[in-house]
Design an enzyme around this catalytic site. Sequence first.
Site, PDB file in Angstrom:
ATOM      1  CD  GLU A  79     -43.875  19.128 -84.829  1.00 14.79           C
ATOM      2  OE1 GLU A  79     -43.117  18.387 -84.196  1.00 14.79           O
ATOM      3  OE2 GLU A  79     -44.592  18.691 -86.038  1.00 14.79           O
ATOM      4  CE1 TYR A  95     -36.651  14.370 -91.528  1.00 17.64           C
ATOM      5  CE2 TYR A  95     -34.730  14.537 -90.362  1.00 17.64           C
ATOM      6  CZ  TYR A  95     -35.602  15.032 -90.459  1.00 17.64           C
ATOM      7  OH  TYR A  95     -36.403  16.063 -90.194  1.00 17.64           O
ATOM      8  CE  LYS A 146     -36.275  13.348 -87.605  1.00 14.56           C
ATOM      9  NZ  LYS A 146     -36.790  14.632 -87.533  1.00 14.56           N
ATOM     10  CG  LEU A 195     -41.281  13.736 -85.506  1.00 10.63           C
ATOM     11  CD1 LEU A 195     -41.750  12.997 -86.598  1.00 10.63           C
ATOM     12  CD2 LEU A 195     -39.758  14.324 -85.566  1.00 10.63           C
TER      13      LEU A 195
HETATM   14  N1  PDD Z   1     -35.870  17.252 -86.178  1.00 10.42           N
HETATM   15  N2  PDD Z   1     -40.701  18.237 -84.568  1.00 10.42           N
HETATM   16  C1  PDD Z   1     -39.971  18.264 -85.696  1.00 10.42           C
HETATM   17  C2  PDD Z   1     -40.745  18.667 -86.574  1.00 10.42           C
HETATM   18  C3  PDD Z   1     -38.669  17.780 -85.807  1.00 10.42           C
HETATM   19  O1  PDD Z   1     -38.077  17.969 -87.341  1.00 10.42           O
HETATM   20  C4  PDD Z   1     -37.927  17.298 -84.882  1.00 10.42           C
HETATM   21  C5  PDD Z   1     -36.465  16.739 -85.102  1.00 10.42           C
HETATM   22  C6  PDD Z   1     -38.606  17.247 -83.664  1.00 10.42           C
HETATM   23  C7  PDD Z   1     -37.705  16.550 -82.460  1.00 10.42           C
HETATM   24  O2  PDD Z   1     -37.847  15.259 -82.612  1.00 10.42           O
HETATM   25  P1  PDD Z   1     -36.583  14.538 -81.827  1.00 10.42           P
HETATM   26  O3  PDD Z   1     -36.661  15.072 -80.375  1.00 10.42           O
HETATM   27  O4  PDD Z   1     -36.851  13.148 -82.134  1.00 10.42           O
HETATM   28  O5  PDD Z   1     -35.293  14.974 -82.437  1.00 10.42           O
HETATM   29  C8  PDD Z   1     -39.837  17.701 -83.428  1.00 10.42           C
HETATM   30  C9  PDD Z   1     -34.381  16.876 -86.265  1.00 10.42           C
HETATM   31  C10 PDD Z   1     -33.357  17.197 -85.082  1.00 10.42           C
HETATM   32  C11 PDD Z   1     -33.898  17.535 -87.805  1.00 10.42           C
HETATM   33  O6  PDD Z   1     -34.575  17.714 -88.484  1.00 10.42           O
HETATM   34  O7  PDD Z   1     -32.543  18.125 -87.734  1.00 10.42           O
END
Ligand code: PDD
Length: 292
Positions: free
Chosen positions: A179, A34, A146, A204
């Site tokens: 993270e 996703y 992801k 990620l």
């Molecule tokens: N989450 N690390 C993890 C484990 C994440 O699920 C996310 C994003 C990030 C940040 O990635 P980005 O900058 O590309 O949004 C880091 C999204 C926002 C979610 O699951 O809602």
Amino acid sequence: MMSRIAYVNGRYVPHFEASVHVEDRGFQFADGVYEVVAVYKGQLIDEQGHLDRLERSLDELRIAMPLARAALAQILRRMVRLNLVREGLVYFQVTRGVAPRDFPFPFAAAPTLVITARNKKFPGRDVKAVTVITTPDQRWARRDIKTVALLPATLAKQKAKEAGAFEAWQVDADGYVTEGASSNAWIVTKDNVIVTRQADHNILRGITRMAIIEFAKENGFKFEERAFSVEEAQNAREAFVSSASTFVMPVWKIDNVAISNGEIGPVGKTLRDAYFDAMDQLANDARTRSTD
Ligand code: PDD
């Protein structure tokens, strides 16, 4: 009240009745990936980065793109328009599709694509800092993909919620922060070096993270990609998290150790402003284009 519209495999349907089959492999096996993209002033933020990462995640799992990238981009825009989103989130998910439950890949299943979009007001430039707790990282070895397998993230977020914290920082077996449950983790050391963990299979590769690295360079900040311990973070000058829904979100407390008085620090402030400046610029450029 307007009614929300969801996209399911080529059809735009009322959100309340949008559904996928019980044998969908996303439901059965978490066999899917996703993306979450922020919408600000009606514009998709960091769109190319998110589409790049979607393609990469699919590639790693050998799932085909459900349609051409340009077509997907067009549908994302249409979803923003149909749902009247000015500020909010677009969510899109691709699974390996519907097939009788059996672990190996099905011989002939078309990938499932679902998309939702909703308004959500983000905290503005002048955000208050949040708190985080820490928790052991219980995830698998390919956190760079992801996937929708978000059970460890769900448990970590629930733990944060019960502790009254905004986010849970996951910690590896050596005591280093990987993270957040749904965000990347950052600190600014006492020598004013911005530190975030290197993007290998353990985290990620956040799209927001990549934009922040660029803003850090543009602003002449010192920057290092390396792991940091919980203790180092608790002794840092500043800390923050990043994601598509938080941009740069300052952190003032880590497991009950306060590192500031709750205000955003100067480095966090510069980076958050840089993000909002870039988003305002994107919206202005789009307006100029549409009135040409
Ligand atoms: N989450 N690390 C993890 C484990 C994440 O699920 C996310 C994003 C990030 C940040 O990635 P980005 O900058 O590309 O949004 C880091 C999204 C926002 C979610 O699951 O809602």
